[in-house]
Write an enzyme that holds these catalytic residues in place. Structure first.
Site, PDB file in Angstrom:
ATOM      1  N   ARG A 101      -0.486  -2.573  -6.619  1.00  0.00           N
ATOM      2  CA  ARG A 101      -0.687  -3.655  -5.631  1.00  0.00           C
ATOM      3  C   ARG A 101      -1.638  -4.706  -6.206  1.00  0.00           C
ATOM      4  NH1 ARG A 101      -1.075  -4.926   0.107  1.00  0.00           N
ATOM      5  NH2 ARG A 101      -3.213  -5.339   0.750  1.00  0.00           N
ATOM      6  N   ARG A 156       0.869  -1.167   0.000  1.00  0.00           N
ATOM      7  CA  ARG A 156       0.000   0.000   0.000  1.00  0.00           C
ATOM      8  C   ARG A 156       0.914   1.227   0.000  1.00  0.00           C
ATOM      9  NH1 ARG A 156      -2.056  -3.486   4.073  1.00  0.00           N
ATOM     10  NH2 ARG A 156      -4.144  -4.315   3.590  1.00  0.00           N
ATOM     11  N   LYS A 200      -2.087  -1.814   7.894  1.00  0.00           N
ATOM     12  CA  LYS A 200      -3.524  -1.691   8.130  1.00  0.00           C
ATOM     13  C   LYS A 200      -3.975  -2.719   9.160  1.00  0.00           C
ATOM     14  CE  LYS A 200      -7.869  -1.439   5.548  1.00  0.00           C
ATOM     15  NZ  LYS A 200      -8.502  -1.552   4.213  1.00  0.00           N
ATOM     16  N   HIS A 257      -3.951  -9.621   3.939  1.00  0.00           N
ATOM     17  CA  HIS A 257      -5.413  -9.691   4.028  1.00  0.00           C
ATOM     18  C   HIS A 257      -5.822 -10.565   5.219  1.00  0.00           C
ATOM     19  CE1 HIS A 257      -6.060  -8.743  -0.532  1.00  0.00           C
ATOM     20  NE2 HIS A 257      -5.857  -7.665   0.198  1.00  0.00           N
ATOM     21  N   HIS A 311      -2.571   2.078  -5.870  1.00  0.00           N
ATOM     22  CA  HIS A 311      -3.137   0.804  -5.421  1.00  0.00           C
ATOM     23  C   HIS A 311      -3.286  -0.170  -6.588  1.00  0.00           C
ATOM     24  CE1 HIS A 311      -4.496  -0.759  -1.582  1.00  0.00           C
ATOM     25  NE2 HIS A 311      -5.445  -1.426  -2.191  1.00  0.00           N
ATOM     26  N   TYR A 351      -9.086 -11.459  -6.907  1.00  0.00           N
ATOM     27  CA  TYR A 351      -8.115 -11.488  -8.010  1.00  0.00           C
ATOM     28  C   TYR A 351      -8.354 -12.649  -8.966  1.00  0.00           C
ATOM     29  CZ  TYR A 351      -5.966  -7.941  -5.165  1.00  0.00           C
ATOM     30  OH  TYR A 351      -5.771  -6.792  -4.432  1.00  0.00           O
TER      31      TYR A 351
END
Length: 345
Positions: free
Chosen positions: A296, A204, A229, A319, A293, A328
């Site tokens: 990424r 990120r 995050k 994640h 982003h 994805y």
């Protein structure tokens, strides 16, 4: 980036006008907002005068009342609770402002008397009526749920507060050729190294600009991403080619604290990084709307197309849920290429 926003009347309609010097990144972001338009006569972008846009552009909610005295006290207590749970200040601001909107709507009702039916009424009579987005509604819902978990006397059944159904949008992804062309055509060494690192490690932008020199593990060829995050640490990949770029970059720029620093040794800004990306995308002839982003997203998609297991991709991206990583599979072209189109049979 200096900008100014104010309420105007344009073609007999209340609008929010945003004035700023030309900035590619800010223009791209404003274009994504519902109802945004450019006015040649105003020499400004303008948007609908909604509560959400007032919050976004830091315009006082003069047309909206304050919560009751009890509501103001409860919001302050809620902030203290969030701080005790070590939520970030940006999250505290987002949640407390979202809760404020709800408590303003029910300023004539005691907090202890608010129930689940009131949430439905608020959604219909305030969120939907004012064309506020599903993401904003989701923010308010999260704030309401968390807030009423902290209240002792309540008629609210928190587990029965339902979130809005979000639109299932797919991320924009660059092909490998587009990605490498974009990076190759970035001539400034610092900018090239930054973009290459974000892509090759799936970072990120906040993780990239917060990174310190000591976070690069050359022995294990890994990058230690700290306090990302959700306040989580993780390790991600360090490319051998990017390591060579980093060595060359370090020898010339000699950063002292952060891996990427501004002209005067301050932390590099995300706005500057976004501007770099847009300039490189233009050179590379990429016309689709992209952001940092996107690099990424492209990293994850290219790993999947190369046969990397989703579980490893989930760990590399940080994640919490495999469901987030599963998106994805919908943008990967590998599986689609194996399907024979009936028109070509």
């Amino acid at each position: 980036m200096k900008w100014e926003a104010k309420i105007i009347t344009h073609k007999k309609e209340k609008r929010i006008a945003v004035y700023f010097e030309k900035d590619i990144d800010l223009i791209a972001r404003i274009k994504k907002l519902d109802g945004s338009r450019w006015s040649q006569s105003l020499v400004a972008w303008h948007l609908p005068d909604t509560e959400e846009n007032r919050v976004r552009f830091k315009i006082p909610l003069v047309s909206y009342s304050l919560p009751s005295t009890e509501g103001i006290e409860q919001i302050e207590k809620f902030k203290q609770f969030l701080r005790s749970k070590r939520y970030s200040e940006s999250t505290i601001t987002t949640y407390s402002e979202a809760l404020k909107s709800f408590l303003v709507f029910y300023r004539d009702k005691a907090v202890a008397d608010i129930n689940n039916e009131d949430v439905i009424i608020y959604n219909n009579e305030h969120i939907l009526k004012n064309n506020l987005s599903a993401s904003y509604q989701n923010q308010v819902t999260n704030a309401i749920k968390l807030f009423f978990q902290t209240i002792r006397e309540t008629k609210m059944m928190v587990d029965k507060i339902h979130r809005p159904k979000n639109a299932k949008t797919l991320p924009n992804v660059l092909s490998k050729e587009e990605t490498f062309r974009l990076i190759d055509l970035t001539t400034n060494l610092k900018h090239k190294t930054l973009l290459a690192l974000i892509y090759s490690s799936g970072l990120r932008i906040s993780e990239a600009i917060n990174m310190k020199i000591t976070d690069i593990d050359r022995q294990r060829m890994l990058i230690h991403v700290k306090n990302a995050k959700g306040k989580k640490d993780r390790y991600t990949l360090l490319s051998t080619k990017v390591l060579e770029l980093l060595k060359e970059y370090y020898a010339i720029y000699k950063p002292k604290t952060f891996l990427f620093e501004g002209q005067y040794g301050e932390q590099y800004s995300s706005r500057s990084a976004q501007s770099v990306l847009q300039q490189s995308a233009k050179k590379a002839g990429i016309t689709k709307q992209i952001s940092l982003h996107t690099l990424r997203h492209s990293f994850a998609t290219h790993l999947l197309e190369n046969g990397t297991d989703l579980r490893y991709i989930q760990d590399l991206l940080g994640h919490s849920s495999p469901k987030t990583t599963m998106i994805y599979t919908h943008v990967s072209s590998t599986s689609l290429k194996n399907i024979i189109n009936p028109f070509d049979m």
